[in-house]
Design an enzyme around this catalytic site. Structure first.
Site, PDB file in Angstrom:
ATOM      1  N   CYS A  49       0.839  -1.216   0.000  1.00 55.69           N
ATOM      2  CA  CYS A  49       0.000   0.000   0.000  1.00 55.69           C
ATOM      3  C   CYS A  49       0.863   1.251   0.000  1.00 55.69           C
ATOM      4  O   CYS A  49       0.533   2.245  -0.657  1.00 55.69           O
ATOM      5  CB  CYS A  49      -0.904   0.025   1.233  1.00 55.69           C
ATOM      6  SG  CYS A  49      -2.026  -1.366   1.335  1.00 55.69           S
TER       7      CYS A  49
HETATM    8  C1  BEZ Z   1       0.581  -4.619   1.800  1.00 58.58           C
HETATM    9  O1  BEZ Z   1       0.006  -3.578   1.499  1.00 58.58           O
HETATM   10  O2  BEZ Z   1       1.790  -4.701   1.780  1.00 58.58           O
HETATM   11  C2  BEZ Z   1      -0.217  -5.834   2.186  1.00 58.58           C
HETATM   12  C3  BEZ Z   1      -1.410  -5.687   2.844  1.00 58.58           C
HETATM   13  C4  BEZ Z   1      -2.102  -6.817   3.217  1.00 58.58           C
HETATM   14  C5  BEZ Z   1      -1.593  -8.083   2.897  1.00 58.58           C
HETATM   15  C6  BEZ Z   1      -0.410  -8.195   2.185  1.00 58.58           C
HETATM   16  C7  BEZ Z   1       0.296  -7.067   1.831  1.00 58.58           C
END
Ligand code: BEZ
Length: 211
Positions: A45
């Protein structure tokens, strides 16, 4: 049921990092991109919002406002934005919704219970000036979206909204476009002064109309 192409994108009021907003007022007469991400302080994200921030000027040139969403709280969003700015060398200039009660996430079908009960997946909607949904994409939490592709689709949508054309596979802004099937070749030759290349009666190209 989730939103489908052509549906009206529902309006909402929301707490965001830029204060309270009314979605329709925020969009005004322009285009909008509403995107959800699973959670703050997560690596994928962080890169996604960084890449979106890098394209802010490009979205603005296309009269398009961006609005991100997660179900985390506002204080967390503010702290995380500092991290995004620091690690991605950007200044996040678009609001992030704190959808703690998940009301917007549910309204837009951003929670896919068989993927996660609690978090939004990576949904993205492009909304036109008529407030109708023009694009939906859904990615899993583990795969970051490609925001250059989002920009490419926006270019296609904006071009095809104002000219009787479609865009071929892998098209990018400036390349030849396709004459839509509802226009006869005769009419196309009149309509597109830059010329029409007829490969098959159903496959006709014309140069980008505004380049
Ligand atoms: C991320 O944004 O890195 C993420 C969020 C939830 C699960 C896996 C990755």
């Amino acid at each position: 049921m989730s939103l489908r192409l052509g549906d009206v994108a529902p309006n909402f009021k929301a707490k965001t990092t830029a204060g309270e907003i009314d979605f329709y007022e925020y969009l005004g007469d322009g285009w909008g991109i509403l995107l959800s991400h699973p959670a703050d302080f997560t690596p994928v994200c962080t890169t996604e919002l960084g890449k979106t921030a890098l394209l802010q000027e490009e979205f603005a040139k296309r009269n398009t406002k961006v609005l991100a969403l997660s179900v985390d709280e506002l204080d967390k969003h503010h702290d995380w934005v500092n991290d995004i700015n620091e690690t991605q060398s950007v200044i996040v200039g678009f609001p992030i919704i704190a959808d703690e009660d998940k009301s917007i996430a549910h309204m837009y079908g951003m929670i896919h219970p068989n993927a996660s009960e609690n978090f939004t997946v990576r949904s993205l909607f492009i909304i036109g000036p008529d407030k109708k949904v023009k694009l939906t994409i859904t990615y899993p939490a583990s795969t970051g979206r490609n925001f250059v592709e989002v920009l490419r689709v926006l270019d296609s949508l904006q071009l095809t909204a104002s000219h009787s054309v479609a865009t071929p596979a892998n098209w990018t802004h400036g390349e030849d476009v396709i004459v839509v099937p509802s226009i006869s070749t005769e009419a196309a030759i009149e309509k597109f002064p830059k010329g029409v290349k007829v490969v098959k009666p159903y496959l006709r190209y014309t140069p980008h109309p505004t380049k």
